[in-house]
Every structure is written in structure tokens, then in C-alpha cells.
Design an enzyme around this catalytic site. Sequence first.
Site, PDB file in Angstrom:
ATOM      1  N   MET A 120       2.186  -3.423   7.152  1.00 35.92           N
ATOM      2  CA  MET A 120       1.808  -3.284   8.301  1.00 35.92           C
ATOM      3  C   MET A 120       0.410  -2.080   8.810  1.00 35.92           C
ATOM      4  O   MET A 120       0.038  -3.180   9.575  1.00 35.92           O
ATOM      5  CB  MET A 120       3.511  -2.585  10.010  1.00 35.92           C
ATOM      6  CG  MET A 120       3.473  -3.133  10.896  1.00 35.92           C
ATOM      7  SD  MET A 120       2.665  -4.637  11.171  1.00 35.92           S
ATOM      8  CE  MET A 120       4.019  -5.572  12.551  1.00 35.92           C
ATOM      9  N   CYS A 121       0.898  -1.239   7.934  1.00 31.41           N
ATOM     10  CA  CYS A 121      -0.822  -0.618   8.281  1.00 31.41           C
ATOM     11  C   CYS A 121      -2.358  -1.578   8.152  1.00 31.41           C
ATOM     12  O   CYS A 121      -3.120  -0.781   8.573  1.00 31.41           O
ATOM     13  CB  CYS A 121      -0.112   0.667   7.441  1.00 31.41           C
ATOM     14  SG  CYS A 121      -0.032   1.018   6.420  1.00 31.41           S
ATOM     15  N   THR A 122      -1.543  -1.732   6.903  1.00 36.92           N
ATOM     16  CA  THR A 122      -3.074  -2.729   6.614  1.00 36.92           C
ATOM     17  C   THR A 122      -3.354  -3.723   7.727  1.00 36.92           C
ATOM     18  O   THR A 122      -4.732  -4.240   8.230  1.00 36.92           O
ATOM     19  CB  THR A 122      -2.518  -3.701   5.695  1.00 36.92           C
ATOM     20  OG1 THR A 122      -2.390  -2.666   4.624  1.00 36.92           O
ATOM     21  CG2 THR A 122      -3.713  -4.745   4.602  1.00 36.92           C
TER      22      THR A 122
END
Length: 465
Positions: A238-240
Site C-alpha cells: 500500500m505504501c508504494t
Amino acid sequence: MNLLLFSLFREKKRRRVVELTEKMVVDGGSGHACEWEGRWNHIKKFLERSGPFTHPDFEPSTESLSFMLETCKILVIGAGGLGCELLKDLALSGIRNIHVVDMDTIDVSNLNRQFLFRPKDVGRPKADVAADFINSRIPGCCVVPHFKKIQDLDETFYRQFHIIVCGLDSVVARRWMNGMLLSLLVYEDGVLDPGSIIPLIDGGTEGFKGNARVIFPGMTACIDCTLELYPPQINFPMCTIASMPRLPEHCIEYVWMLLWPKESPFGAGVALDGDDPEHIQWVYQRSLERAAEFNITGVTYRLSQGEQILWMCVTFFSVLLFPAACATEVFKIASSAYMPLNNYMVFNDIDSLYTYTFEAERKENCSACSQIPMDLHFAPSSKLQDVLDYLTTSASLQMKSPAITATVEGKNKTLYLQSVASIEQRTRPNLSKTLKELGLTGGQELAVADVTTPQTMLFRLCFTS
Ligand SMILES: [Zn+2]
């Protein structure tokens, strides 16, 4: 295929037929009002005489037909492209007790191939409409619809069926179904009770390719035994997606997962539909903007469709052949007249036609069906994140959002759980801790729950030095 076990399975079923036939004599026969002379002649030809392909133990009789018509109960999972065909094929083969489960409603884009649906049905549950259609068209047939997720039905529900046919487009749902049937198996002193086996027939199509397979849970290769055959579905962190996109896929995923729910471009609560060109056009434009912002190239309309594109592409063979192949397998097993497919058929019509049948083998240490707890080898200095990564990326496990719990110092402790936001937040710091810091010891059991199976899976933690 274990012939002996299959014979035992047949024997068990044959006894049920005899019991039923005796009961019918007492009751004076069931006598469906809708029967007419010669109605089942096409089926009787297979059941009341033997032929070159019949099962070696097959004895022609009239009992098989009464079993198929009166007792045999089949569950069809999915009332979409494969499901519509399957229901029609089964109903015309003399199966009258059918249940169908589907959680979707009819969309206008389904009408080109899901032939039980009409424009007036758009918006209604697929299961309900398909059942109504078959029931009104085929006298005596009783299709019971369930407008539900397969996960909303429990083992008492699944246990009532003789055979389950899956026409699903999701690997996760297939694996869940596989896990459910494995959980119904009864072992007595380590020996499998054949009466607890519910055969699973699985059909799948993808573009110009398809497969049909027959699974006797606990006896032949299960879905998870052959998981390596499915391409791993890549999940981007998700952070990417949210802050550091590097690939065109990251930009598209951002629009699908974050921007759509935030902006609701087609009104609040409208779900993104991969079959709707207007939706995809919106995704495409927003993905291009996002990509431009991060100097990423390669976003295309086709990529913007996500996985959906594969399921839109229908051919005569993928739509007709596979349901027919699956329905034939149901007929063979329900009637006990023929040996079932052993056990995996693939089909490809990209360059002319090609079919091939092979016997998928059981995997000795299959995490789903082997009953052997799997070992996880990690150093005490490994982080919980490493374990999580292994569970999701290993070709033989391919979990989606594993929740890990363990007993630490006598207390049951959730180490990481993703599906509930508040617990995710609370347990996230554990991911960067080492296994030792978490108080885990070598030989310890880790319980892992995931959407790919209804059962909690046990792993044994083995420390490497
Ligand atoms: Zn297996």
C-alpha cells in the site's frame, strides 16, 4: 487415481440408491406429474446398457436414473458465464435438485453471454434470476438460489451435497471452497472415510484458455496441491501505491483502490466495474495524470482494465466447452457409470485447437490437504515482516492478508492482523520486531488465518542459526 477408494465411494452411494428405491416402493413411487413418455430416453441410453467406455464395475440398471432424478443434490457455485451453462446442462441431464450460490447482481454487460438473463433482469441477483429461468423452463427441476458469498454459508450447508461444481473466476474463492471440502473430511484412525468425500469439479476459463478438473478431496490433488499452476497475483504494498509509485501498475492500482472510493466519480456507493467502458476510461485518464506526476510511462487503456480484461474475452469453446465438460463429469460421478476425468484437462485455442489431459499429483506436504503441519524456517533475528512476506509470496502458499497469532508466555497473542484497521494499527509495530523480540521460540506453533481458506492453518516455527 486410487481405484479402491473410488470404488468405496461408489459403493456408499449405491447403497443410498437402494435405500431410496426401497422407500419409493413403500411410498408407491414419487410419480412426478411433469413426466412424459420418453422424457429421459437420452439419459437412459447411458445408464441402462453398457458400452466400451463404461466403468469396469458398471451394471446397467434403472436405479441410477432414479438416483439422479430424485436424490442427487448438486451445488453450482457461480451463476455467471460458466454457471448459466452449467445449470442448463445439469438440468437437462436429469439433475433436478440443484442449489446455486452467487453474490453478484446482473449487469448489462453480462447479457452477451450469460444467456439466462434478459435486459429486464439488470440489477437483480444472478442466482435468483438463473434459478427462476431454469425452474420455469425445465419441468420438475428445482433450483434453489442463494444470493450470498460462499463464505457466508457454513459446513452444514455444504455437507448436504453429493457433488459441488465451481465456475468461479477467483483463485481465492476456489481455494476457500477447496479448504471447506477438506475440512468436511472424516478420518478414523488416520484412514479417510470415503463417505465424507464430496467431489469438487472445477472449471475455469481465461481468454482463449480453459481447464476442467475433478478433485476427490483427500484422495486426489487439491487446488492448493497445484497452486504453482496459477500465476502469482502480484500485490503491491500500500505504501508504494500511495506514495512511491515506480511502475504504471502502481498508478493504476492507486486509482482503482484509493481514488475511486475517494472521488466517487459516478455517484456515492457506485462500485468500480471493470466491464464498464466509462469507468475504465475514467481510471485510464486519472492513471495517466498520476503517472505524469511521477514521470512514469507505460499506462495504457488495457492495463487500466486490471485483471478484468481476461474475463471479458469469451469464445465459443470457453463458454460452451468447459461447462459441458464439467457437467459431463457430474453425470459420470453421479451415475457411477463412467470413470471420471483423471484429473486435469487443459484447453487452448490461441493457435488452432489443443487439448491435453494429465494427472495432477498430490503434493506430499500440501498445506491444505496433507494434514502435515508445515515448517517455517527462520532465524531468531528474522523480522515478523519476513514471515509475512514469505506467506504472501511463496508460490505454494500465496496468501492474501494473513493474520498471525501465537501463544506467547501462556497467552494467545495476535502478532499481526491486517483486515481490521484498528488491530492493524496496533500490531503494525510487531512487523519490524525480530521473532526473538516477540518472545517466539523454536518449535512453536503459529496459527495463520487467511481469506484463502476457512480453516486456520498451523505452522511450526523452526529456528535456523
Ligand atoms: Zn492439496
